[in-house]
Design a protein around this motif. Structure first.
Motif, PDB file in Angstrom:
ATOM      1  N   ASN A 102      -0.884   2.974  -6.095  1.00 40.80           N
ATOM      2  CA  ASN A 102      -0.588   4.489  -6.103  1.00 40.80           C
ATOM      3  C   ASN A 102       0.854   4.457  -6.545  1.00 40.80           C
ATOM      4  O   ASN A 102       1.610   5.592  -6.683  1.00 40.80           O
ATOM      5  CB  ASN A 102      -0.706   5.063  -4.721  1.00 40.80           C
ATOM      6  N   ARG A 103       1.667   3.476  -6.921  1.00 38.93           N
ATOM      7  CA  ARG A 103       2.973   3.352  -7.315  1.00 38.93           C
ATOM      8  C   ARG A 103       3.109   2.230  -8.211  1.00 38.93           C
ATOM      9  O   ARG A 103       3.889   1.456  -8.290  1.00 38.93           O
ATOM     10  CB  ARG A 103       3.975   3.271  -6.173  1.00 38.93           C
ATOM     11  N   PRO A 104       2.418   2.451  -9.502  1.00 36.82           N
ATOM     12  CA  PRO A 104       2.513   1.352 -10.698  1.00 36.82           C
ATOM     13  C   PRO A 104       3.908   1.003 -11.130  1.00 36.82           C
ATOM     14  O   PRO A 104       4.067   0.021 -11.580  1.00 36.82           O
ATOM     15  CB  PRO A 104       1.669   1.765 -11.736  1.00 36.82           C
ATOM     16  N   PRO A 191      14.333   4.668   6.679  1.00 39.68           N
ATOM     17  CA  PRO A 191      14.812   3.192   6.412  1.00 39.68           C
ATOM     18  C   PRO A 191      14.179   2.299   6.138  1.00 39.68           C
ATOM     19  O   PRO A 191      13.023   2.118   6.577  1.00 39.68           O
ATOM     20  CB  PRO A 191      15.404   3.075   8.250  1.00 39.68           C
ATOM     21  N   HIS A 192      14.601   1.627   4.980  1.00 39.56           N
ATOM     22  CA  HIS A 192      13.823   0.474   4.546  1.00 39.56           C
ATOM     23  C   HIS A 192      14.432  -0.265   3.531  1.00 39.56           C
ATOM     24  O   HIS A 192      15.645   0.179   3.281  1.00 39.56           O
ATOM     25  CB  HIS A 192      12.481   0.750   3.928  1.00 39.56           C
ATOM     26  N   LEU A 193      14.332  -1.493   3.289  1.00 40.04           N
ATOM     27  CA  LEU A 193      14.922  -2.238   2.431  1.00 40.04           C
ATOM     28  C   LEU A 193      14.040  -2.520   1.122  1.00 40.04           C
ATOM     29  O   LEU A 193      12.753  -2.645   1.125  1.00 40.04           O
ATOM     30  CB  LEU A 193      15.119  -3.797   2.856  1.00 40.04           C
ATOM     31  N   HIS A 194      14.674  -2.057  -0.081  1.00 36.74           N
ATOM     32  CA  HIS A 194      13.781  -2.175  -1.151  1.00 36.74           C
ATOM     33  C   HIS A 194      14.464  -3.533  -1.724  1.00 36.74           C
ATOM     34  O   HIS A 194      15.499  -3.420  -2.098  1.00 36.74           O
ATOM     35  CB  HIS A 194      14.025  -1.114  -2.358  1.00 36.74           C
ATOM     36  N   TYR A 195      13.376  -4.533  -2.155  1.00 33.83           N
ATOM     37  CA  TYR A 195      13.792  -5.618  -2.794  1.00 33.83           C
ATOM     38  C   TYR A 195      13.090  -5.928  -3.969  1.00 33.83           C
ATOM     39  O   TYR A 195      11.736  -5.697  -4.017  1.00 33.83           O
ATOM     40  CB  TYR A 195      13.451  -6.611  -1.456  1.00 33.83           C
TER      41      TYR A 195
END
Ligand SMILES: [Zn+2]
Length: 424
Positions: A102-104, A191-195
């Motif tokens: 859903n998030r290509p 809140p999250h880490l995008h890596y």
């Protein structure tokens, strides 16, 4: 928009704006659209492609990071046998997968769970910090370059607070060393880490992050058949707002265009100016260039919030200015044609911004020397950027530069980093 010699019935012209958007994006679809202006000069004729992209344009600064704390990073992350450390607390769930169906366009992985805010972020491998500072869309980011058996891999960490950058540019870090804390800055819904891991450096193609998925995860570097991939990504990919793709859906079977602002939220907002600011900053324009473009758009529509110019839109027929840039005549026709093929539709703010960028890339600047979009990025001051955009993209009758600059300065005061509100 108006041609210099065209009688105009509409407030102002549009004209070219140069969009400066650097897409980081991967173009993937190309629908040729002819620009048919009322009296186009030869240079303005032709067709251009509306390009969808799957990466968000997020501009990262390098080198502004200042370690904000004197504390020594002491905690360390778990290191696996391949030498990669999970980039935050072991066991933190994946909240959004790398290139999820859903998030290509999601070029990284999101890690989040209860209590994640403020938890340590660890360097996923030994390396050298190449970026530590603001990154529109990410709030703040850190990028570390690693030499992995002769191959350069950059790891990217996003959405932190500026106060939590614990390593400056140039710092040598060790695998598992704490470099920051998980935040919720930028285009983030929680809140999250995008890596991310990028092959060949921060500007390289993304891959399925080994530090999270392990060595068995398929590496999927950018498709070499797609020329945009090679130039994609001077910027980190997406802005991680899980819901932001909802308003940016691509045609079925296509990749999903993602823009650096939350389009759905923008479309509902009374004042859309901050979204426009973030979008243009996210596409690689400086604050001065962004202010200059916005000063023009505000003057064209007489609507500094951009609400009427997008929502209301219809002003007075085909010869009236229409939309953010007050497109008119043939340029308006082309805009409508593009909108008819775009699932987001004509009144979507992100559609209009995307269109503006593509149009400006397809137009040569008046003095030659490249397209209008590239030209805006050469401008250093608000005044220069405003006039450049007016002269090239908008092309109105003379006399309104001062009014455009006035708007531009207002945006800079409101959203520029030197003003009361930070960009991110
Ligand atoms: Zn993400």
């Amino acid at each position: 928009m108006i041609m210099e010699f065209t009688k105009r019935t509409t407030p102002l012209s549009i004209t070219y704006f140069i969009a400066a958007i650097v897409f980081t994006l991967t173009f993937f679809t190309s629908t040729a659209l002819a620009i048919t202006e009322a009296n186009p000069s030869e240079k303005e004729k032709g067709s251009f492609d509306i390009l969808y992209w799957e990466k968000c344009g997020v501009t990262g600064s390098s080198g502004t990071g200042t370690p904000s704390t004197t504390e020594e990073p002491t905690s360390t992350g778990a290191v696996d046998e391949s030498g990669w450390a999970f980039p935050t607390v072991a066991g933190t769930p994946i909240s959004s997968d790398y290139r999820a169906p859903n998030r290509p366009g999601h070029q990284g992985v999101d890690l989040a769970g209860p209590g994640i805010l403020g938890q340590p972020i660890y360097a996923s491998r030994d390396g050298t910090v190449t970026h530590s500072g603001t990154a529109s869309g990410f709030g703040y980011w850190i990028v570390i370059e690693h030499d992995v058996d002769g191959q350069i891999i950059s790891s990217v960490y996003g959405h932190m607070s500026g106060d939590d950058l614990m390593v400056p540019v140039g710092a040598k870090v060790k695998t598992g060393q704490q470099i920051s804390r998980v935040g919720n800055q930028g285009q983030s819904t929680g809140p999250h880490l995008h890596y991310e891991e990028r092959v060949g450096g921060v500007n390289g193609g993304d891959r399925k992050p080994v530090a999270v998925y392990g060595q068995t995860g398929n590496t999927t570097p950018a498709d070499p058949a797609d020329p945009a991939d090679q130039q994609a990504s001077t910027q980190p990919a997406d802005t991680s707002a899980a819901d932001q793709t909802s308003s940016c859906k691509g045609e079925s079977g296509s990749k999903t265009p993602v823009t650096p602002v939350n389009c759905a939220e923008a479309n509902k907002s009374e004042d859309k100016s901050k979204f426009v600011w973030d979008y243009l900053r996210g596409q690689g324009l400086s604050e001065e260039q962004t202010a200059g473009v916005m000063g023009n758009l505000a003057h064209e529509s007489g609507d500094p919030t951009f609400k009427k110019s997008t929502d209301v839109y219809e002003v007075g027929g085909a010869n009236a200015g229409y939309g953010l840039a007050q497109w008119s005549f043939g340029r308006q026709t082309s805009l409508r044609d593009a909108a008819a093929k775009d699932p987001r539709g004509l009144t979507d703010l992100c559609f209009q911004l995307d269109y503006l960028v593509e149009e400006s890339k397809a137009r040569e600047r008046r003095d030659g020397g490249g397209n209008e979009w590239d030209g805006i990025k050469e401008q250093k001051t608000i005044e220069d950027a405003t006039y450049y955009f007016e002269y090239n993209y908008e092309r109105p009758q003379p006399g309104s530069t001062g009014a455009r600059v006035k708007y531009a300065n207002e945006y800079m005061n409101k959203y520029g980093s030197g003003g009361g509100n930070r960009n991110v």
